[in-house]
Design a protein around this motif. Structure first.
Motif, mmCIF file in Angstrom:
data_model
loop_
_atom_site.group_PDB
_atom_site.id
_atom_site.type_symbol
_atom_site.label_atom_id
_atom_site.label_comp_id
_atom_site.label_asym_id
_atom_site.label_seq_id
_atom_site.Cartn_x
_atom_site.Cartn_y
_atom_site.Cartn_z
ATOM 1 N N GLY A 20 0.820 -1.199 0.000
ATOM 2 C CA GLY A 20 0.000 0.000 0.000
ATOM 3 C C GLY A 20 0.858 1.255 0.000
ATOM 4 N N GLU A 21 0.198 2.371 -0.268
ATOM 5 C CA GLU A 21 0.916 3.648 -0.353
ATOM 6 C C GLU A 21 1.540 4.042 0.985
ATOM 7 O OE1 GLU A 21 -0.347 8.240 -0.734
ATOM 8 O OE2 GLU A 21 -1.268 6.892 -2.200
ATOM 9 N N ALA A 22 0.810 3.845 2.084
ATOM 10 C CA ALA A 22 1.326 4.232 3.407
ATOM 11 C C ALA A 22 2.572 3.431 3.766
ATOM 12 C CB ALA A 22 0.244 4.034 4.460
ATOM 13 N N GLN A 23 2.541 2.136 3.482
ATOM 14 C CA GLN A 23 3.700 1.284 3.773
ATOM 15 C C GLN A 23 4.885 1.671 2.889
ATOM 16 O OE1 GLN A 23 3.002 -2.875 3.094
ATOM 17 N NE2 GLN A 23 4.750 -3.508 4.323
ATOM 18 N N ALA A 82 10.198 4.374 2.558
ATOM 19 C CA ALA A 82 11.026 5.433 1.968
ATOM 20 C C ALA A 82 11.591 6.337 3.057
ATOM 21 C CB ALA A 82 10.211 6.234 0.967
ATOM 22 N N ARG A 83 10.774 6.650 4.059
ATOM 23 C CA ARG A 83 11.269 7.462 5.182
ATOM 24 C C ARG A 83 12.411 6.756 5.905
ATOM 25 N NH1 ARG A 83 5.541 9.040 6.854
ATOM 26 N NH2 ARG A 83 5.343 11.125 6.008
ATOM 27 N N LYS A 126 21.628 9.585 3.557
ATOM 28 C CA LYS A 126 21.293 10.973 3.212
ATOM 29 C C LYS A 126 21.179 11.183 1.700
ATOM 30 C CE LYS A 126 25.951 12.725 3.020
ATOM 31 N NZ LYS A 126 26.732 13.895 3.078
ATOM 32 N N ASP A 127 21.807 10.315 0.902
ATOM 33 C CA ASP A 127 21.725 10.417 -0.564
ATOM 34 C C ASP A 127 20.653 9.484 -1.135
ATOM 35 O OD1 ASP A 127 23.774 12.284 -0.679
ATOM 36 O OD2 ASP A 127 25.313 10.724 -0.727
ATOM 37 N N PHE A 128 19.642 9.197 -0.346
ATOM 38 C CA PHE A 128 18.567 8.285 -0.740
ATOM 39 C C PHE A 128 17.839 8.825 -1.961
ATOM 40 C CE2 PHE A 128 14.152 6.826 -0.348
ATOM 41 C CZ PHE A 128 14.361 5.462 -0.310
ATOM 42 N N ALA A 129 17.572 7.952 -2.921
ATOM 43 C CA ALA A 129 16.868 8.346 -4.143
ATOM 44 C C ALA A 129 15.830 7.288 -4.502
ATOM 45 C CB ALA A 129 17.850 8.515 -5.294
ATOM 46 N N VAL A 130 14.770 7.728 -5.126
ATOM 47 C CA VAL A 130 13.674 6.862 -5.543
ATOM 48 C C VAL A 130 13.551 6.928 -7.056
ATOM 49 C CG1 VAL A 130 11.175 6.512 -5.430
ATOM 50 C CG2 VAL A 130 12.412 7.229 -3.400
ATOM 51 N N GLU A 177 3.636 12.786 -2.253
ATOM 52 C CA GLU A 177 3.785 12.055 -0.994
ATOM 53 C C GLU A 177 5.262 11.886 -0.627
ATOM 54 O OE1 GLU A 177 1.407 11.139 1.216
ATOM 55 O OE2 GLU A 177 0.071 12.274 -0.097
ATOM 56 N N PHE A 178 6.104 11.614 -1.631
ATOM 57 C CA PHE A 178 7.539 11.521 -1.359
ATOM 58 C C PHE A 178 8.088 12.869 -0.898
ATOM 59 C CE2 PHE A 178 7.815 7.692 -4.289
ATOM 60 C CZ PHE A 178 8.002 6.797 -3.253
#
Length: 137
Positions: free
Chosen positions: A79-82, A87-88, A95-99, A118-119
């Motif tokens: 789901g979107e919340a999960q 991602a959080r 710190k250099d996290f990317a999606v 949302e991101f």
């Protein structure tokens, strides 16, 4: 009595050409197997086509939006919340996290924008959109 000539005892030589052939075969094997290991293995979707694409070899957080609206993280549907929660967590660890968002070409534009929003709310600003390269004619 007949005397035979003594033959010299030559030491056996090492034949290098078969060894070189084997080294080239091993090299080719490792190159080809590495190419297959670096492919992005996720849920198959039909991505939109773009002419100016940049290939990114390392993607740790790849979100797929299928045409039915389902969210996939790697090979798990969620789901979107999960998804936002994971991602959080990733952002806290790196710190250099990317999606990278892989949306099917039939997914409505508003669904992609909603996920981007949302991101952004979660503090993730490094987001990429996946496309396919244009086929050469």
């Amino acid at each position: 009595m007949i005397k035979l000539k003594k033959r010299g005892h030559a030491s056996p030589g090492i034949m290098l050409s078969p060894m070189i052939d084997m080294m080239f075969l091993l090299l080719i094997f490792f190159i080809v197997s590495t190419m297959y290991m670096s492919e992005l293995r996720t849920i198959p979707v039909k991505l939109p086509v773009a002419t100016q694409t940049v290939t990114q070899s390392v993607v740790k957080f790849s979100v797929t939006i299928k045409d039915d609206g389902a969210y996939w993280l790697g090979d798990q549907v969620m789901g979107e919340a999960q998804l936002i929660h994971r991602a959080r967590q990733g952002k806290k660890e790196n710190k250099d996290f990317a999606v990278v968002i892989r949306a099917d070409e039939n997914v409505p534009y508003r669904a992609v924008i909603h996920l981007l929003d949302e991101f952004k709310k979660a503090g993730i600003t490094r987001v990429g959109l996946a496309t396919d390269k244009e086929a050469r004619k």
